[in-house]
Design a protein around this motif. Sequence first.
Motif, PDB file in Angstrom:
ATOM      1  N   ARG A 227      32.181  32.529  20.430  1.00 47.60           N
ATOM      2  CA  ARG A 227      32.778  32.730  19.103  1.00 47.60           C
ATOM      3  C   ARG A 227      34.266  32.418  19.122  1.00 47.60           C
ATOM      4  O   ARG A 227      34.795  31.760  18.211  1.00 47.60           O
ATOM      5  CB  ARG A 227      32.543  34.172  18.642  1.00 47.60           C
ATOM      6  CG  ARG A 227      32.950  34.438  17.194  1.00 47.60           C
ATOM      7  CD  ARG A 227      32.876  35.914  16.892  1.00 47.60           C
ATOM      8  NE  ARG A 227      33.860  36.652  17.656  1.00 47.60           N
ATOM      9  CZ  ARG A 227      35.170  36.720  17.344  1.00 47.60           C
ATOM     10  NH1 ARG A 227      35.649  36.078  16.279  1.00 47.60           N
ATOM     11  NH2 ARG A 227      35.998  37.423  18.084  1.00 47.60           N
ATOM     12  N   ILE A 228      34.947  32.892  20.177  1.00 39.38           N
ATOM     13  CA  ILE A 228      36.386  32.621  20.281  1.00 39.38           C
ATOM     14  C   ILE A 228      36.637  31.121  20.417  1.00 39.38           C
ATOM     15  O   ILE A 228      37.554  30.558  19.797  1.00 39.38           O
ATOM     16  CB  ILE A 228      36.977  33.399  21.471  1.00 39.38           C
ATOM     17  CG1 ILE A 228      36.922  34.905  21.206  1.00 39.38           C
ATOM     18  CG2 ILE A 228      38.404  32.960  21.745  1.00 39.38           C
ATOM     19  CD1 ILE A 228      37.324  35.753  22.396  1.00 39.38           C
ATOM     20  N   SER A 229      35.791  30.456  21.222  1.00 43.33           N
ATOM     21  CA  SER A 229      35.953  29.011  21.378  1.00 43.33           C
ATOM     22  C   SER A 229      35.708  28.286  20.063  1.00 43.33           C
ATOM     23  O   SER A 229      36.452  27.361  19.684  1.00 43.33           O
ATOM     24  CB  SER A 229      34.987  28.501  22.451  1.00 43.33           C
ATOM     25  OG  SER A 229      35.235  29.125  23.692  1.00 43.33           O
ATOM     26  N   ALA A 230      34.656  28.726  19.323  1.00 43.76           N
ATOM     27  CA  ALA A 230      34.368  28.095  18.031  1.00 43.76           C
ATOM     28  C   ALA A 230      35.491  28.355  17.032  1.00 43.76           C
ATOM     29  O   ALA A 230      35.881  27.461  16.255  1.00 43.76           O
ATOM     30  CB  ALA A 230      33.036  28.619  17.497  1.00 43.76           C
ATOM     31  N   GLN A 231      36.038  29.611  17.023  1.00 44.92           N
ATOM     32  CA  GLN A 231      37.138  29.934  16.124  1.00 44.92           C
ATOM     33  C   GLN A 231      38.369  29.098  16.438  1.00 44.92           C
ATOM     34  O   GLN A 231      39.034  28.562  15.533  1.00 44.92           O
ATOM     35  CB  GLN A 231      37.465  31.434  16.247  1.00 44.92           C
ATOM     36  CG  GLN A 231      38.534  31.917  15.279  1.00 44.92           C
ATOM     37  CD  GLN A 231      38.056  31.909  13.835  1.00 44.92           C
ATOM     38  OE1 GLN A 231      36.845  31.959  13.581  1.00 44.92           O
ATOM     39  NE2 GLN A 231      38.988  31.829  12.893  1.00 44.92           N
ATOM     40  N   ALA A 232      38.664  28.968  17.754  1.00 45.24           N
ATOM     41  CA  ALA A 232      39.820  28.157  18.132  1.00 45.24           C
ATOM     42  C   ALA A 232      39.606  26.696  17.746  1.00 45.24           C
ATOM     43  O   ALA A 232      40.532  26.017  17.261  1.00 45.24           O
ATOM     44  CB  ALA A 232      40.059  28.278  19.638  1.00 45.24           C
ATOM     45  N   GLU A 233      38.384  26.205  17.943  1.00 41.59           N
ATOM     46  CA  GLU A 233      38.094  24.827  17.571  1.00 41.59           C
ATOM     47  C   GLU A 233      38.204  24.625  16.062  1.00 41.59           C
ATOM     48  O   GLU A 233      38.737  23.609  15.582  1.00 41.59           O
ATOM     49  CB  GLU A 233      36.694  24.465  18.063  1.00 41.59           C
ATOM     50  CG  GLU A 233      36.327  23.007  17.844  1.00 41.59           C
ATOM     51  CD  GLU A 233      34.955  22.685  18.400  1.00 41.59           C
ATOM     52  OE1 GLU A 233      34.528  21.518  18.263  1.00 41.59           O
ATOM     53  OE2 GLU A 233      34.310  23.597  18.971  1.00 41.59           O
ATOM     54  N   LEU A 234      37.711  25.643  15.283  1.00 37.39           N
ATOM     55  CA  LEU A 234      37.804  25.552  13.825  1.00 37.39           C
ATOM     56  C   LEU A 234      39.259  25.560  13.361  1.00 37.39           C
ATOM     57  O   LEU A 234      39.656  24.755  12.499  1.00 37.39           O
ATOM     58  CB  LEU A 234      37.033  26.715  13.196  1.00 37.39           C
ATOM     59  CG  LEU A 234      37.030  26.781  11.661  1.00 37.39           C
ATOM     60  CD1 LEU A 234      36.397  25.520  11.070  1.00 37.39           C
ATOM     61  CD2 LEU A 234      36.292  28.028  11.181  1.00 37.39           C
ATOM     62  N   GLU A 235      40.057  26.470  13.945  1.00 40.85           N
ATOM     63  CA  GLU A 235      41.471  26.507  13.580  1.00 40.85           C
ATOM     64  C   GLU A 235      42.161  25.196  13.937  1.00 40.85           C
ATOM     65  O   GLU A 235      43.009  24.695  13.184  1.00 40.85           O
ATOM     66  CB  GLU A 235      42.142  27.679  14.293  1.00 40.85           C
ATOM     67  CG  GLU A 235      41.683  29.046  13.791  1.00 40.85           C
ATOM     68  CD  GLU A 235      42.319  30.177  14.567  1.00 40.85           C
ATOM     69  OE1 GLU A 235      43.078  29.864  15.526  1.00 40.85           O
ATOM     70  OE2 GLU A 235      42.081  31.355  14.237  1.00 40.85           O
ATOM     71  N   GLU A 236      41.799  24.643  15.085  1.00 40.00           N
ATOM     72  CA  GLU A 236      42.397  23.367  15.474  1.00 40.00           C
ATOM     73  C   GLU A 236      42.009  22.255  14.507  1.00 40.00           C
ATOM     74  O   GLU A 236      42.843  21.417  14.127  1.00 40.00           O
ATOM     75  CB  GLU A 236      41.946  23.025  16.897  1.00 40.00           C
ATOM     76  CG  GLU A 236      42.599  21.777  17.461  1.00 40.00           C
ATOM     77  CD  GLU A 236      42.164  21.503  18.886  1.00 40.00           C
ATOM     78  OE1 GLU A 236      42.606  20.473  19.439  1.00 40.00           O
ATOM     79  OE2 GLU A 236      41.390  22.315  19.434  1.00 40.00           O
ATOM     80  N   VAL A 238      41.169  22.699  11.303  1.00 39.73           N
ATOM     81  CA  VAL A 238      41.861  22.935  10.020  1.00 39.73           C
ATOM     82  C   VAL A 238      43.309  22.476  10.106  1.00 39.73           C
ATOM     83  O   VAL A 238      43.846  21.823   9.190  1.00 39.73           O
ATOM     84  CB  VAL A 238      41.762  24.428   9.649  1.00 39.73           C
ATOM     85  CG1 VAL A 238      42.659  24.741   8.453  1.00 39.73           C
ATOM     86  CG2 VAL A 238      40.320  24.792   9.328  1.00 39.73           C
ATOM     87  N   ALA A 239      43.961  22.820  11.234  1.00 43.75           N
ATOM     88  CA  ALA A 239      45.353  22.402  11.386  1.00 43.75           C
ATOM     89  C   ALA A 239      45.459  20.886  11.439  1.00 43.75           C
ATOM     90  O   ALA A 239      46.374  20.282  10.840  1.00 43.75           O
ATOM     91  CB  ALA A 239      45.929  23.024  12.658  1.00 43.75           C
ATOM     92  N   ALA A 240      44.513  20.251  12.154  1.00 41.39           N
ATOM     93  CA  ALA A 240      44.543  18.792  12.230  1.00 41.39           C
ATOM     94  C   ALA A 240      44.294  18.164  10.864  1.00 41.39           C
ATOM     95  O   ALA A 240      44.925  17.160  10.492  1.00 41.39           O
ATOM     96  CB  ALA A 240      43.490  18.317  13.238  1.00 41.39           C
ATOM     97  N   ARG A 241      43.385  18.777  10.101  1.00 36.97           N
ATOM     98  CA  ARG A 241      43.101  18.239   8.761  1.00 36.97           C
ATOM     99  C   ARG A 241      44.311  18.383   7.843  1.00 36.97           C
ATOM    100  O   ARG A 241      44.658  17.451   7.097  1.00 36.97           O
ATOM    101  CB  ARG A 241      41.897  18.964   8.176  1.00 36.97           C
ATOM    102  CG  ARG A 241      41.466  18.431   6.830  1.00 36.97           C
ATOM    103  CD  ARG A 241      40.215  19.123   6.360  1.00 36.97           C
ATOM    104  NE  ARG A 241      39.784  18.609   5.070  1.00 36.97           N
ATOM    105  CZ  ARG A 241      38.727  19.058   4.389  1.00 36.97           C
ATOM    106  NH1 ARG A 241      37.994  20.055   4.914  1.00 36.97           N
ATOM    107  NH2 ARG A 241      38.396  18.534   3.223  1.00 36.97           N
ATOM    108  N   ALA A 242      44.980  19.555   7.902  1.00 43.60           N
ATOM    109  CA  ALA A 242      46.167  19.755   7.059  1.00 43.60           C
ATOM    110  C   ALA A 242      47.278  18.785   7.445  1.00 43.60           C
ATOM    111  O   ALA A 242      47.946  18.192   6.582  1.00 43.60           O
ATOM    112  CB  ALA A 242      46.643  21.201   7.187  1.00 43.60           C
ATOM    113  N   TYR A 243      47.467  18.627   8.756  1.00 44.14           N
ATOM    114  CA  TYR A 243      48.511  17.695   9.200  1.00 44.14           C
ATOM    115  C   TYR A 243      48.176  16.265   8.793  1.00 44.14           C
ATOM    116  O   TYR A 243      49.048  15.507   8.341  1.00 44.14           O
ATOM    117  CB  TYR A 243      48.659  17.808  10.711  1.00 44.14           C
ATOM    118  CG  TYR A 243      49.665  16.850  11.284  1.00 44.14           C
ATOM    119  CD1 TYR A 243      51.033  17.092  11.150  1.00 44.14           C
ATOM    120  CD2 TYR A 243      49.251  15.696  11.947  1.00 44.14           C
ATOM    121  CE1 TYR A 243      51.956  16.204  11.674  1.00 44.14           C
ATOM    122  CE2 TYR A 243      50.171  14.806  12.469  1.00 44.14           C
ATOM    123  CZ  TYR A 243      51.527  15.066  12.333  1.00 44.14           C
ATOM    124  OH  TYR A 243      52.444  14.179  12.839  1.00 44.14           O
ATOM    125  N   ALA A 244      46.884  15.907   8.922  1.00 47.45           N
ATOM    126  CA  ALA A 244      46.482  14.553   8.528  1.00 47.45           C
ATOM    127  C   ALA A 244      46.651  14.343   7.027  1.00 47.45           C
ATOM    128  O   ALA A 244      47.091  13.272   6.573  1.00 47.45           O
ATOM    129  CB  ALA A 244      45.033  14.313   8.949  1.00 47.45           C
TER     130      ALA A 244
END
Length: 313
Positions: A227-236, A238-244
């Motif tokens: 779950r922590i890995s999936a949450q970190a991947e999801l946050e990454e 989202v951040a990549a999408r916002a930056y893009a």
Amino acid sequence: MQSGGYEFSAAPRSVSTKRVKPQRENGGERPQNIMYDKRVHRGSAYVTREETPEGSVSPETRKTKSNRSNHHQQQNAHYQQQRPVTPPPLDGRTHMDIQTDNYLEELSDRNPEVDVDTQTDVLLDLHPPITFVPKASGVDVSTQIENGDLFDFDLEVEPILEVLVGKTLEIGMLEVLEENELREIRQRQELFEQARNAELAEVQRLEAEAKRKFAEKQRRLDEEQKRISAQAELEEKVAARAYAKQYLSDLHSQVFDSLVETGHFYDPLLKDVKEVFLPHVVESASAVAQELDLARRVLESLLIDTIKRRTAA
């Protein structure tokens, strides 16, 4: 070569009995060694040996013995020289060894074998040896024992029976006590086995429960880690999408501006004006300007000529 034998004779003289101590060649004493002592007899004990003292041999005798040995050596050498030698074989032939004895001997690699047998005499049947009986010595005596003189059964058997019966009863009691003790030991063993089996079952149950809890804990930890890995991947993501998105929002206008600047996007009318109309206008204006310049020059030259003519007139 002399035909007769060599003979030597000397006058009889007394033999010295004084023992001369052996001397070395340089004058010192020679070590006493039994292997070189003339007094020690060597060889067979049945052969007589005449011992001569070392100091009794005269120089003349030694010289005579030396001459005799030299003479024998010369005779042997002369005999060897005069001995006939076998001539060499002819061409195509070879010498070989043959037997010249009176009786020929068969030569073979196998040694001769002879069978010999013998017969023993038949043994005679002998009668068994007679047993030797020694002669009796002393005086024979005898005595008479009546019934009851040495042993009374009714009187003597009572203590024996008491001992046997008492020992039998004691052994029987010991066996009964041993059987009771063994029975109690078996019961105790059965109770101990039951308690041990119950404890073993409880231990196995506790071990199984501990294993189950540990497996559940590991499963929960794995799920939480996932779950922590999936949450970190999801946050990454989202951040990549916002930056893009932020980067592409400015990139759209920048790309179009750069494309417009490089000439990929243009106005057809403006392009026709710049590439077709303006060059034609410039060329026409240039031609008109050249004509005007030429007319001005012609006019100036006419005016100059006219002024020069009037001035000259």
